[in-house]
Scaffold this active site. Structure first.
Site, mmCIF file in Angstrom:
data_model
loop_
_atom_site.group_PDB
_atom_site.id
_atom_site.type_symbol
_atom_site.label_atom_id
_atom_site.label_comp_id
_atom_site.label_asym_id
_atom_site.label_seq_id
_atom_site.Cartn_x
_atom_site.Cartn_y
_atom_site.Cartn_z
ATOM 1 N N ASP A 153 -7.034 5.997 -3.903
ATOM 2 C CA ASP A 153 -6.324 4.832 -3.358
ATOM 3 C C ASP A 153 -5.969 3.859 -4.486
ATOM 4 O OD1 ASP A 153 -5.292 2.735 -1.945
ATOM 5 O OD2 ASP A 153 -7.036 2.443 -0.655
ATOM 6 N N CYS A 189 0.802 -1.231 0.000
ATOM 7 C CA CYS A 189 0.000 0.000 0.000
ATOM 8 C C CYS A 189 0.828 1.271 0.000
ATOM 9 C CB CYS A 189 -0.990 -0.015 1.163
ATOM 10 S SG CYS A 189 -0.232 0.028 2.811
ATOM 11 N N HIS A 194 -3.013 1.443 6.716
ATOM 12 C CA HIS A 194 -3.198 1.437 5.266
ATOM 13 C C HIS A 194 -2.869 2.837 4.772
ATOM 14 C CE1 HIS A 194 -4.517 0.457 1.297
ATOM 15 N NE2 HIS A 194 -5.494 1.348 1.320
#
Length: 725
Positions: free
Chosen positions: A372, A291, A349
């Site tokens: 994202d 991530c 995250h």
């Protein structure tokens, strides 16, 4: 690239073209334009300018300059099959805001040359344009291919949809090539420096190539070029292209197994190397990312394109697969966390916030948007997520595009913890405070974190309160940790919220678990279990305490310690049990980025009820020291020396010790030294010489490993600022 000239063709209706002046050279005045347009360092090969702001091009003619009374000049910009032709006007009148325009001021007319000021519309497409010059009379025309230039968004311009009014924010979120990614847990926050690298050679070209090989462009070039004026569209295209799940994207993700056919995600320290590898490999995906790598690469691309962006960490981020705003976690009756749920909670995250207006939603949704790129769920059939207004999450406007309900669950879902035995649920708690407990980004001009949680949630649920000005002063406590040798603070520790999770379990018993002190590697883990009885009768309880390793993305691993015992508790009594887990239990299993999950299950022997409490911590790794001879500000193209050292602070010998150092843009390859046995209290060193090939912020990364560790045992970063003479 300043001086170039090429004749395209000459056309006429009889006679000759001697009446037309001839172009000799064109000077794109890159140095002046790049300063004026805040694009210094983005390219050494091309002119790079921002939309809605005029740039200068000087035309040098053979013999004599153009005669404005007998000849006319037109410029033409081409983008694929799209083109727009516009006259060059000899006047000081203002530029058009909705179409291309060109002006020659009186002071810019010289004997053999003129300087033309060219301005694009405020909302123009981000791309590489061709620029042509047409010189004509009523009877003849001569055309010249002047060259190409790159047009970017303009966050300095008030009318641009990505306009950001603060100079310090523009410096931090557009121009800065250095950032921090926060990792770990809320109890022990580590930081990972990152070099965004937008000024490294080839990065601009890679970002533009990313747009050219997107599915949108390959399917319909004309439509794609038109839509590239829209920051919302650009962010979705780039977001999907950063991962390679359904296109020729940059990064392949991997969260477990062997990384021998690529680069372990923890070994990346900057975006430039990732983008350069992708561009030079004919768009083959770079292996591997997780991530923070996906997000940091996206942040680089967006800053290059002129869209203000920042990397944001969400601690205890939920991945809600079935979109019911609840996350299920399963534990055994002995307190071992089980990997049974498709839902998950990641200790952290990382995503990106991009700044833009949202004319599709209204002014109240302008500002920061979540984008994202980590491939989790599809959005409109593609692995991308956002842009989602942060304001939509705070207001719970779950129908707002794009992907608001999924992102909302990431920061505000409820957690249902289920205790199972023989396939049956024997205990249940509900926690409404865990998910999204802390959301932060790097502060402007500082390595301190900025707390963004209130932007996402109207009311904070953490019992401690942040300091003034949105900082976490008093909320975080500084101490050595992730071993960033010249970054302060290098670690932050967030006080725990202690207490039994809220929910529909019996109120007659309250159980909590706390870690007395966040340990460093080599320290014991001190666990405190508190049990309070609200019952009117004596109770017999069975206590099971379990500790296991897990990855930050919620993948549980083996238990390395457990204990159990029977206890008796009187009505109204509070029992406190202390457990000590020695370092020898975990040290041979622990890698640098592992998380420890400690859980307790209390079973009422009479009613068979079970009560669960759990906490996850990150154990701070030992420090690797990195020192630059002469200081941390260095000059480009000069040789410098770095000394890297690691001291064995443990009481036992470390066998097979390996100390390594690397740095993209500083070192050509990884340097390492080995020692068969590193005795307690002894230090191993490695000295490396390096030369910076380009200006900007660079990072040296050092790692230490040994035979008894399953992976990298410790990792350190050192920030170096490279300046030109």
């Amino acid at each position: 690239m300043d001086f170039m000239q090429q004749t395209t063709h000459t056309a006429g209706r009889g006679g000759n073209d001697y009446s037309l002046c001839r172009l000799k050279f064109v000077n794109f005045e890159s140095h002046k334009n790049h300063i004026f347009h805040e694009t210094q360092g983005l390219s050494r090969e091309q002119l790079v300018v921002r939309r809605g702001k005029p740039f200068r091009v000087t035309l040098l003619f053979q013999g004599r300059s153009v005669s404005r009374h007998t000849q006319a000049l037109d410029l033409e910009v081409q983008l694929g099959q799209l083109s727009e032709k516009f006259p060059v006007k000899f006047s000081k009148e203002g530029f058009e805001s909705c179409c291309w325009s060109a002006r020659v001021y009186p002071e810019d007319v010289r004997t053999q040359s003129i300087t033309v000021r060219i301005c694009s519309p405020v909302v123009s497409s981000v791309a590489t344009y061709n620029l042509l010059l047409h010189i004509h009379t009523p009877h003849n025309r001569r055309s010249y291919q002047l060259g190409t230039f790159v047009l970017l968004c303009n966050p300095w311009l008030k009318d641009d949809p990505v306009y950001l009014p603060s100079d310090v924010q523009l410096q931090e979120y557009v121009r800065s090539d250095y950032g921090l990614v926060y990792t770990g847990t809320t109890q022990n926050i580590g930081l990972r420096p990152w070099s965004f690298g937008q000024y490294e050679p080839g990065v601009l070209e890679a970002c533009l190539k990313l747009l050219q090989v997107s599915p949108q462009h390959l399917d319909n070039k004309h439509h794609d070029y038109i839509r590239r004026s829209d920051a919302i569209y650009l962010s979705r295209v780039v977001c999907a292209m950063v991962n390679c799940n359904d296109d020729l994207g940059v990064l392949a993700g991997k969260w477990n197994g062997s990384y021998s056919d690529g680069v372990r995600p923890t070994e990346w320290s900057g975006s430039a190397e990732v983008l350069q590898r992708w561009a030079s490999s004919n768009c083959s995906p770079v292996r591997y990312g997780q991530c923070w790598v996906f997000a940091s690469v996206l942040c680089t691309v967006m800053r290059v394109l002129g869209i203000p962006s920042r990397v944001v960490t969400v601690f205890n981020a939920a991945h809600d697969v079935n979109a019911n705003l609840t996350i299920e976690e399963y534990y055994s009756s002995r307190g071992e966390k089980l990997g049974l749920s498709k839902d998950s909670i990641w200790n952290f995250h990382v995503w990106v916030e991009c700044w833009m207006r949202r004319p599709d939603l209204g002014a109240e949704f302008d500002g920061w948007q979540v984008v994202d790129p980590t491939p989790q769920e599809k959005s409109a059939g593609v692995y991308c997520c956002g842009p989602c207004p942060v304001a939509s999450i705070q207001r719970r406007s779950l129908e707002s595009p794009y992907d608001t309900s999924f992102i909302y669950a990431s920061v505000d879902a409820s957690v249902i913890r289920l205790v199972v035995r023989d396939g049956l649920v024997v205990g249940r708690t509900v926690d409404t405070e865990l998910v999204g407990r802390l959301i932060c980004t790097k502060s402007i001009g500082s390595d301190r974190p900025e707390d963004l949680t209130q932007n996402y949630k109207i009311q904070r649920r953490v019992k401690s309160s942040p300091g003034r000005n949105g900082s976490l002063q008093g909320y975080f406590m500084s101490s050595p940790a992730y071993s960033c040798s010249n970054l302060t603070p290098s670690h932050f520790s967030l006080p725990a919220t202690v207490g039994h999770e809220t929910g529909d379990t019996s109120p007659s018993l309250e159980v909590s678990l706390n870690i007395d002190k966040i340990p460093s590697v080599g320290d014991s883990i001190c666990v405190c279990v508190t049990v309070r009885s609200w019952s009117s009768s004596r109770r017999v309880l069975m206590e099971h305490v379990n500790a296991q390793l897990k990855q930050y993305d919620s993948s549980p691993r083996q238990s390395f310690w457990r204990t159990h015992k029977q206890v008796h508790i009187q009505p109204g009594e509070v029992l406190t049990h202390h457990h000590t887990i020695s370092a020898s239990k975990y040290k041979s299993l622990l890698a640098n980025d592992d998380i420890v999950n400690v859980a307790v299950v209390i079973k009422d022997m009479r009613t068979q009820e079970r009560f669960l409490a759990a906490q996850e911590i990150r154990i701070s790794p030992p420090e690797i020291r990195i020192e630059i001879e002469g200081g941390d500000i260095i000059q480009m193209s000069k040789e410098y020396t770095a000394l890297v050292s690691f001291t064995n602070m443990f009481t036992e010998v470390l066998s097979g010790a390996v100390l390594a150092v690397e740095g993209f843009g500083l070192l050509q390859s990884k340097h390492q030294t080995r020692l068969v046995l590193l005795q307690p209290g002894k230090t191993m060193n490695i000295k490396v010489s390096f030369v910076a090939s380009s200006p900007g912020t660079k990072l040296l990364m050092a790692t230490f490993s040994h035979n008894s560790s399953p992976g990298v045992f410790s990792r350190s970063f050192h920030k170096v600022s490279v300046v030109t003479e």
